[in-house]
Structures are given as C-alpha cells and as structure tokens.
Motif scaffolding. Sequence first.
Motif, PDB file in Angstrom:
ATOM      1  N   UNK A  33       9.431   3.349   1.142  1.00 15.50           N
ATOM      2  CA  UNK A  33       9.607   4.725   1.610  1.00 15.50           C
ATOM      3  C   UNK A  33       9.938   5.660   0.450  1.00 15.50           C
ATOM      4  N   UNK A  34      10.771   5.204  -0.463  1.00 15.29           N
ATOM      5  CA  UNK A  34      11.136   6.023  -1.610  1.00 15.29           C
ATOM      6  C   UNK A  34       9.920   6.322  -2.475  1.00 15.29           C
ATOM      7  N   UNK A  35       9.114   5.297  -2.770  1.00 15.99           N
ATOM      8  CA  UNK A  35       7.930   5.501  -3.606  1.00 15.99           C
ATOM      9  C   UNK A  35       6.914   6.405  -2.923  1.00 15.99           C
ATOM     10  N   UNK A  36       6.763   6.268  -1.614  1.00 16.37           N
ATOM     11  CA  UNK A  36       5.854   7.155  -0.883  1.00 16.37           C
ATOM     12  C   UNK A  36       6.338   8.594  -0.963  1.00 16.37           C
ATOM     13  N   UNK A  37       7.648   8.804  -0.830  1.00 18.76           N
ATOM     14  CA  UNK A  37       8.202  10.154  -0.889  1.00 18.76           C
ATOM     15  C   UNK A  37       8.042  10.770  -2.267  1.00 18.76           C
ATOM     16  N   UNK A  38       7.904   9.930  -3.289  1.00 15.51           N
ATOM     17  CA  UNK A  38       7.739  10.429  -4.651  1.00 15.51           C
ATOM     18  C   UNK A  38       6.303  10.825  -4.955  1.00 15.51           C
ATOM     19  N   UNK A  39       5.399  10.603  -4.012  1.00 15.37           N
ATOM     20  CA  UNK A  39       4.035  11.090  -4.171  1.00 15.37           C
ATOM     21  C   UNK A  39       3.000  10.076  -4.585  1.00 15.37           C
ATOM     22  N   UNK A  40       3.362   8.802  -4.670  1.00 20.00           N
ATOM     23  CA  UNK A  40       2.361   7.790  -4.987  1.00 20.00           C
ATOM     24  C   UNK A  40       1.359   7.697  -3.829  1.00 20.00           C
ATOM     25  N   UNK A  41       0.122   7.342  -4.157  1.00 20.30           N
ATOM     26  CA  UNK A  41      -0.953   7.403  -3.170  1.00 20.30           C
ATOM     27  C   UNK A  41      -1.247   6.073  -2.493  1.00 20.30           C
ATOM     28  N   UNK A  42      -0.716   4.989  -3.033  1.00 22.06           N
ATOM     29  CA  UNK A  42      -0.911   3.657  -2.457  1.00 22.06           C
ATOM     30  C   UNK A  42       0.197   2.764  -2.985  1.00 22.06           C
ATOM     31  N   UNK A  72       5.662  -5.657   6.999  1.00 22.12           N
ATOM     32  CA  UNK A  72       6.812  -4.758   6.929  1.00 22.12           C
ATOM     33  C   UNK A  72       6.550  -3.595   5.977  1.00 22.12           C
ATOM     34  N   UNK A  73       5.929  -3.873   4.843  1.00 16.90           N
ATOM     35  CA  UNK A  73       5.619  -2.795   3.893  1.00 16.90           C
ATOM     36  C   UNK A  73       4.572  -1.860   4.484  1.00 16.90           C
ATOM     37  N   UNK A  74       3.579  -2.409   5.177  1.00 16.16           N
ATOM     38  CA  UNK A  74       2.575  -1.566   5.844  1.00 16.16           C
ATOM     39  C   UNK A  74       3.243  -0.638   6.842  1.00 16.16           C
ATOM     40  N   UNK A  75       4.199  -1.155   7.593  1.00 14.84           N
ATOM     41  CA  UNK A  75       4.848  -0.372   8.640  1.00 14.84           C
ATOM     42  C   UNK A  75       5.771   0.708   8.090  1.00 14.84           C
ATOM     43  N   UNK A  76       6.157   0.594   6.834  1.00 18.80           N
ATOM     44  CA  UNK A  76       7.141   1.515   6.267  1.00 18.80           C
ATOM     45  C   UNK A  76       6.580   2.904   5.996  1.00 18.80           C
ATOM     46  N   UNK A  77       5.275   3.005   5.685  1.00 14.53           N
ATOM     47  CA  UNK A  77       4.671   4.294   5.342  1.00 14.53           C
ATOM     48  C   UNK A  77       3.254   4.369   5.897  1.00 14.53           C
ATOM     49  N   UNK A  78       2.622   5.511   5.691  1.00 20.12           N
ATOM     50  CA  UNK A  78       1.220   5.689   6.080  1.00 20.12           C
ATOM     51  C   UNK A  78       0.270   5.431   4.910  1.00 20.12           C
ATOM     52  N   UNK A  79       0.804   4.993   3.782  1.00 21.19           N
ATOM     53  CA  UNK A  79      -0.031   4.768   2.603  1.00 21.19           C
ATOM     54  C   UNK A  79      -0.821   3.465   2.723  1.00 21.19           C
ATOM     55  N   UNK A  80      -1.974   3.382   2.054  1.00 20.57           N
ATOM     56  CA  UNK A  80      -2.674   2.101   1.937  1.00 20.57           C
ATOM     57  C   UNK A  80      -1.799   1.099   1.184  1.00 20.57           C
ATOM     58  N   UNK A  81      -1.807  -0.141   1.635  1.00 16.18           N
ATOM     59  CA  UNK A  81      -1.021  -1.188   0.984  1.00 16.18           C
ATOM     60  C   UNK A  81      -1.918  -2.374   0.659  1.00 16.18           C
ATOM     61  N   UNK A  82      -1.780  -2.884  -0.564  1.00  9.94           N
ATOM     62  CA  UNK A  82      -2.460  -4.110  -0.966  1.00  9.94           C
ATOM     63  C   UNK A  82      -1.410  -5.194  -1.139  1.00  9.94           C
ATOM     64  N   UNK A  83      -1.724  -6.414  -0.733  1.00 10.03           N
ATOM     65  CA  UNK A  83      -0.754  -7.502  -0.794  1.00 10.03           C
ATOM     66  C   UNK A  83      -1.066  -8.476  -1.912  1.00 10.03           C
ATOM     67  N   UNK A  84      -0.027  -8.878  -2.622  1.00 10.36           N
ATOM     68  CA  UNK A  84      -0.101  -9.964  -3.592  1.00 10.36           C
ATOM     69  C   UNK A  84      -0.009 -11.266  -2.807  1.00 10.36           C
TER      70      UNK A  84
END
Length: 270
Positions: A33-42, A72-84
């Motif tokens: 959530x913090x990284x999304x709020x900082x403006x990162x796109x994914x 859980x990370x997907x659910x945290x924001x509306x950003x695209x998420x890639x998984x390791x």
Amino acid sequence: MTTQQEKAERFLELHRPGDPLLLPNPWDQGSAKLLAAMGFQALATTSSGFAATLGRLDGSVSREEALGHAAAIVAATELPVSADLENGFADDPDGVARTIGLAAETGLAGCSVEDFTGDDDRPVYDIALAAERVAAAVAAAHAGPARLVLTARAENYLYGREDLADTITRLQAYQAAGADVLYAPGLTSLADIRQVVTAVDRPVNVLAMPGVPSVKELAEAGVSRVSVGGALAFAALGALADAAAELRDKGTYGYLASSAAGRQAIQRAF
C-alpha cells in the motif's frame, strides 16, 4: 475495479525499452500500500523478503505459502502484481505448469520462473530441460483470459556461473519458448547488460544490486524493467536492527526521527 486481464495487459505495456518500469518488491500488504501510494505503477513479490516475514531464509517457502502471499499482495492495491515463484516449486515441466495455473487464480498480472535447481552441485537446470520448463510455464500463463506476463530467469550469475555466453544462450532459448520478459539477475557490467539487451527480442529486467549502473544508464542501454528483489525488505529490517541496537546499547531514541517519517508515510498511504 480493474480486471485481471486489464492489469496483465497494462503490466506488459509498462515494459518499454529505454523507459524502464521501476518495479519495487513489497513484502507484505502494508509495504504494498505504501509503495502504491508513492506512485509506482506495478509491484512484484519477493521470495526472500516474504520468507523473512516468516522467520525463514529464502528458498524455504512452500508453493501454497507463496501463492497465498501473492493473493494478499494483489488484494492490497489495484496495481498489477507479478509474483516471484522461484523455480516453480517443481523440477518437471508439468509441475511448473501446475504452479503457474494456480498462480493465475490469485489475480496476478504476471509471474517469474527461474532455472535454479536448489542443488549446490548443479545449481541450474540443463538448458534443454530449462527451456521445456519455461515453455510449460508460458503455456499455463497464457492459457487463461488474463494471459499473465511470464518472466523467465537465467540464474547463472547468482550461483557462481559467470558465463555471459551461456546466459545469453539460455535467455534466447527462453525467448524461443515464449517468455514475455527475460531476466538474468546478478549482471552488473553495463557492457554485459547491453549485450543481453541486443541479443534478445524481449523486454529485459535488471536487478538493482551493488555495482549495477544507474536507472538512467540502464535506460540508455535499452533495459525495460528494473526490480529490487528483497532489497527494500532488508533495508527496512536493517533500520529495525539499527534502532533496536541504539535502544539496547545506548538507551537513546535517535531512531524516533525516522520512525515519525515512517508513521507519516503510512498515514498518507492508508
């Protein structure tokens, strides 16, 4: 609400040679959530950062735990998420495909599969098997309506095999197997990175680590994505260790200044 397919499409679009996507790796929902709020796109998960939250070292997380964390990370924001997804939690191509199929059900926009075996005596899979594993992962990633972005990783440089020619050959094989993005973590030489970029026809990800050129230099070399792995998680843990050591050894509270900054950042993000 953005659909999974829209997120996957957006994620792939963000890979632009010369204008790299900065892909930070959160380790929990709060950091996401913090990284999304900082403006990162994914965003992308980090196997080592997540393992640390469980009190373990990298490589000790199960497939079920990794997929639950991804969800859980997907659910945290509306950003695209890639998984390791490490090595796909399987040696055989069918097992890798099964992992990717399950990953698609979590809402991810993409995922990565590496050619690290987990065996110190032979740290990377033979190239033929490695390419078969990527092909199986690609088929599973592209089978659903979301068409996940599949990143194929050549792990040579992380495990003492600093062979650029073999690394490029592997990445070319993974490209031929259908991978959407190519990644050879551990490369630090700008000349080597340029060689990789020019040797393949897919977006290239570079891992930020000591000795890696600046984002500006990587952009000029044609890199499409820059990720940080577990570095942000361990930076946070490093700050924790420093603050705790100050309290234990000095009995002072100098860490409260950065604590206040962190509290303010969370309040803005949440």
